[in-house]
Design a protein around this motif. Structure first.
Motif, mmCIF file in Angstrom:
data_model
loop_
_atom_site.group_PDB
_atom_site.id
_atom_site.type_symbol
_atom_site.label_atom_id
_atom_site.label_comp_id
_atom_site.label_asym_id
_atom_site.label_seq_id
_atom_site.Cartn_x
_atom_site.Cartn_y
_atom_site.Cartn_z
ATOM 1 N N TYR C 11 71.733 30.958 58.898
ATOM 2 C CA TYR C 11 72.960 31.446 59.529
ATOM 3 C C TYR C 11 73.412 30.562 60.687
ATOM 4 O O TYR C 11 74.598 30.277 60.830
ATOM 5 C CB TYR C 11 72.777 32.897 59.999
ATOM 6 C CG TYR C 11 72.643 33.888 58.870
ATOM 7 C CD1 TYR C 11 73.328 33.694 57.670
ATOM 8 C CD2 TYR C 11 71.851 35.024 58.989
ATOM 9 C CE1 TYR C 11 73.214 34.607 56.629
ATOM 10 C CE2 TYR C 11 71.745 35.942 57.956
ATOM 11 C CZ TYR C 11 72.424 35.731 56.777
ATOM 12 O OH TYR C 11 72.318 36.629 55.750
ATOM 13 N N SER C 181 72.016 39.681 62.156
ATOM 14 C CA SER C 181 71.986 38.270 61.801
ATOM 15 C C SER C 181 70.992 37.504 62.670
ATOM 16 O O SER C 181 70.563 36.409 62.298
ATOM 17 C CB SER C 181 73.380 37.646 61.914
ATOM 18 O OG SER C 181 73.825 37.643 63.252
ATOM 19 N N LYS C 185 68.572 34.443 57.910
ATOM 20 C CA LYS C 185 68.947 34.661 56.516
ATOM 21 C C LYS C 185 67.681 34.716 55.679
ATOM 22 O O LYS C 185 67.075 33.685 55.390
ATOM 23 C CB LYS C 185 69.832 33.503 56.057
ATOM 24 C CG LYS C 185 70.425 33.682 54.674
ATOM 25 C CD LYS C 185 71.344 32.522 54.337
ATOM 26 C CE LYS C 185 71.654 32.481 52.858
ATOM 27 N NZ LYS C 185 71.849 31.110 52.399
ATOM 28 N N LYS C 186 67.265 35.903 55.338
ATOM 29 C CA LYS C 186 66.021 36.008 54.590
ATOM 30 C C LYS C 186 65.928 37.358 53.908
ATOM 31 O O LYS C 186 66.590 38.316 54.282
ATOM 32 C CB LYS C 186 64.836 35.829 55.535
ATOM 33 C CG LYS C 186 64.730 36.908 56.582
ATOM 34 C CD LYS C 186 63.511 36.703 57.465
ATOM 35 C CE LYS C 186 63.492 37.767 58.559
ATOM 36 N NZ LYS C 186 62.610 37.438 59.661
ATOM 37 N N ALA C 187 65.096 37.380 52.903
ATOM 38 C CA ALA C 187 64.810 38.616 52.195
ATOM 39 C C ALA C 187 63.681 39.329 52.925
ATOM 40 O O ALA C 187 62.573 38.815 52.997
ATOM 41 C CB ALA C 187 64.400 38.303 50.759
#
Lengths: 345, 345, 345, 345
Positions: C11, C181, C185-187
């Protein structure tokens, strides 16, 4: 009654637990997982602290067969077709919330799920559990294939017109929208908050595995092969499904006559509520409850009918309908343990 | 250029200000309101502190005619039909974002808006500002009727097929979804957070005032009367529109040929982006930008085509397209001041 | 200038790309990833379709040293302490957005990050990039340690009083809230929509790695060891941080004198905006912009001061401040490429 | 029992209806409004279709006195001080959810609410209904002043330490966060979705009317005048409050001893759940339930204690605690009708 929930750490599983632990006819509710063993349920779900004394156990078919009257399978697709055969031949009835036992044609399952289907015998034995429309078969069933969330919302909205053969063949278009909990409890980038919030997405266009499930039921009702156009969207909310459906009719109806007809059809269905003219349901109207709210309205300019159907995907679309089916299977009042009001706001 | 924004305290108004204050060809951007006079713009919008030195002034047509090259009307319907006649006959060109000047037939306006229409002369003079499809007329226009948000998303998605007469008559169904900012900046229970969050709603079923606007443009293109079925939904998000559209084609196409066709049509349109096979746009892909992203895919099972079109309702659906039209009217590069990337995430 | 962004798929990385690709002094913006090579940037980010022609490349320090004037490291902690030494000794200046180079005491890094620290030489060489308070050092720096998001919001709010030694020792309490955020950015299950929406959570209580970063800076300013109490919360939104801070003063102030003092301190800081009496900032006021909005108010009943500071965590809290530091390092106007208005609503 | 809800069209009112209509000891639940008369309850709340047969009636004190055992006032402040005197002298007990009867000093009410206070006699007669800490008085009360949402969360978290005089005087700081439903069901720009979503706001800094309510109770417990610093924030969610509290202790404690102490204090309180070390509650953990979840942890570096307390503002913070108080007043089991599990996710 003694019941068990397999897949109790998922969203449908814990929702089943919430319903069953409060169900007046349920004495014991065991929780099972394919990945955990001997872990306090409250370790996984702190919101159950001081509420649940349950321990998650590994799946043990032998024990289940001895102890349980009904086993709920809230597992991903691919598991129950192995487990159900192990459970049959016992007093334990099975309600399967995965998609494994819904499609009667093994080839269709293979095509849409991309996995090996269950045995033909097992598929034959499983009764499709759309509670309002299959009550007699459900009451006698040993194995119930609990419907998918989208099919439940869609079929309850379409059933009155399809059953009476009022719909023009091949005219059904379903534009469906779902909250994120439908994707299950899992870590995935697509399901992450930052990717989902303030975002409206379309997915699996023309490819969703609920398409053959809906078409199979439509065919049972109409006796004709039906092909639908079906789109699924993700709404930035947790619970709730709305299916907005467009159909063409064979005969003349108006909005009032349609609504009267729907109301008469669902008069004795405690969980289906039909709206009056000018009123349309929102997903919030059924949040946290087992209701399905339906509106139907003729577009007089185009002579098409718009049908709107909303459910809470975790209740009428999963755990709620499963308990409703349990009630039917065991001769209980259909609404037992399912009288929660929608949570508002 | 000197420009003015009437209705500068609303969402489209302040978005116009954001674009125009940063527009390289704009020297001065006045802000007007029908309810406020001599109030610092930062009083209403603290996020503009130390950015804007503007003062909100009451509407003064005489002053506008003298000072301004273009006046943007970001007002509710019912106001601009009074104000535009006062402004004409001056150097000030007008871009009207309200719905007042879009429908060419006064009776249609009366029927759908429930108000008195603008004069026939004014309606005749106003050019419909769908930038990509009406460029020559917009370039010569004194008064532009800026399209509605839903019509922009819908028409850009339908235009390639309707213009080439590939669509079966009366087959168009538009299932549209919008964020809450489309309702404007106002206090209303329906728009309140607690009523909107975790809720998906349908509204104005078969009755939205954008229906005749879309049909009028379709008829201009196809030469035939078109009746569409059009549904609008509220998504719990602030910005963004998705129109999911279903049409039947007269000839054989496949997904690739459709996508190639769309790509060729929009090749020279800087704000329309066509997706490749298997990729579908989300509203977030255009958030904060003037883009319209489109995907088109044949449903091979039913032979219907699904068209998906997304915009930011405040940009391509309102302020962005208005500035794009200003660029066209003044002979500027179409993208001037509109090159903001989408905000992600 | 030619610049490179390492970690361009995250991000902060893609936000850096948005700023740098539009920066008037940047000619070329390369994008690098530790996990991808030779992949079109638009494959990862469809919202950049027709905007970005960049290709993601594997990290190649040799190439960077030759081609680039500045390298931004938007990587997880643990990576830049390896990469920065490879880059030094070239014309390429480094701006590191990870936490690796912020803490001057290696032992503190080990304690709070649980990883091996960078070399003492590297830590010595890195200049802490709190743009408003360290301008002279930043201008001469080869390596800048870009501050964390929480420290930026907190320190800009505390700086005026701490620098003038007006705050009672050990009295600082920071109650900080962030959008999702910030987690990157990740699972992850924790970051999933269904777990985050309609939920307000506290995390890492007394254990956040930004605690020593804030304390180190407070000590530099006051010359005294400072221990703070620091809590971090997750707000169901994507962008934005608010730090609500409580301090006790050594002398008598009132709200007006405090605000006047803050306004005088930040008079020449283009990105810090101080509120007038009675007005408090919301995170939305700075959304999508590089601003930090601050309010300060005496609680006359308890004689404590409440300081409120908001930023967009991806801009002033990461990518925006990094570009601001680049501007300083290269003798550009501080605001170059950073004049985006906040997006509202 | 026959009960009545005045203000039944508001959020607390309809939540009271949800609880009372399902309460095993309640036979009849009348609903009243100050603005509507003879309107079907389902007209206002379509989610109650086929559930509620109630009709909203105008307030009629005479009828209430005759028919009802208990009247719940879920009205805005300023109304119940008129209505309660009309109801006294009857068998109808009163539970007042407005703020009118909470502050014992009329001058304090005037100062913080800006309205005329209730009579001294009425204030004297009203028992503060913090269920866990005032049980004996509540059991004998005719009129209960139901606590505010913020005070409930805050006081339950502070009570164990304040009651045992362990807290350093004047050291209490409460940083409170609430969902939007706390603002009530109303049309207001501030509460609108577009202004609230993706936004975190602070409001009424140092001025919230719950400050004197909390201080009054702290003084009752400690015997000393207590001044607190209290901040309130709006979280973009509908339900839920978290109070993060910072206090200084007079003696040495560690986290374990604090948690043990809290657990012992709340051992027999069915609705207060104390977390174990390392576990902190989220608002979702109590969503839709009457629980208050509390964590307490020493910040060993600063020797301050952080206390975290969460409730559902419409349940334990309003309707739930009101029903809990009704149970106490009528000698019922405290948990009767309040055993709903939290809804997750």
């Amino acid at each position: 009654m003694n019941v068990g929930v397999v897949g109790a750490t998922g969203y449908s599983g814990v929702e089943l637990y919430r319903l069953l632990a409060n169900h007046p006819e349920v004495e014991m509710c065991n929780v099972y997982s394919s990945s955990l063993d001997k872990v306090a349920y409250t370790e996984i779900f702190p919101h159950l602290q001081e509420i649940s004394g349950e321990q998650i156990n590994a799946i043990n078919a032998e024990e289940m067969k001895k102890e349980l009257d009904v086993v709920f399978l809230a597992t991903p697709s691919g598991i129950s077709k192995e487990l159900v055969p192990e459970l049959t031949g016992s007093k334990a009835k099975v309600i399967d919330l995965s998609g494994d036992l819904r499609l009667k044609t093994p080839g269709e399952y293979e095509k849409w799920y991309g996995k090996n289907p269950a045995s033909a015998a097992l598929l034959d034995n499983a009764v499709y559990g759309l509670s309002e429309w299959n009550q007699q078969a459900i009451k006698k069933a040993d194995v119930v294939a609990n419907p998918g969330c989208y099919p439940t919302a869609s079929l309850l909205g379409l059933a009155p017109l399809v059953n009476s053969e009022e719909i023009k063949s091949q005219s059904v278009i379903i534009d469906a929208k779902s909250g994120l909990s439908g994707a299950g409890k899992k870590a995935s980038l697509t399901s992450s908050f930052a990717e989902s919030q303030e975002n409206f997405r379309i997915y699996k266009v023309h490819q969703h595995q609920h398409i053959p499930e809906i078409e199979q039921q439509l065919q049972w009702w109409s006796g004709k092969k039906e092909k639908i156009t079906f789109s699924t969207h993700l709404v930035p909310m947790t619970r709730g499904i709305m299916a907005t459906m467009y159909v063409e009719l064979l005969k003349d109806w108006n909005t009032e006559s349609l609504q009267d007809y729907y109301q008469s059809i669902y008069e004795s269905s405690p969980f289906v509520r039909v709206r009056k003219k000018g009123s349309f349901p929102s997903t919030r109207d059924v949040y946290g409850s087992n209701y399905c709210d339906i509106a139907v309205e003729l577009d007089e300019r185009t002579n098409r009918v718009t049908i709107v159907s909303v459910i809470d995907n975790l209740l009428k679309g999963a755990a709620g309908q499963a308990v409703q089916n349990m009630n039917l299977m065991f001769g209980l009042e259909e609404t037992t343990g399912l009288t929660q009001f929608p949570i508002y706001p």
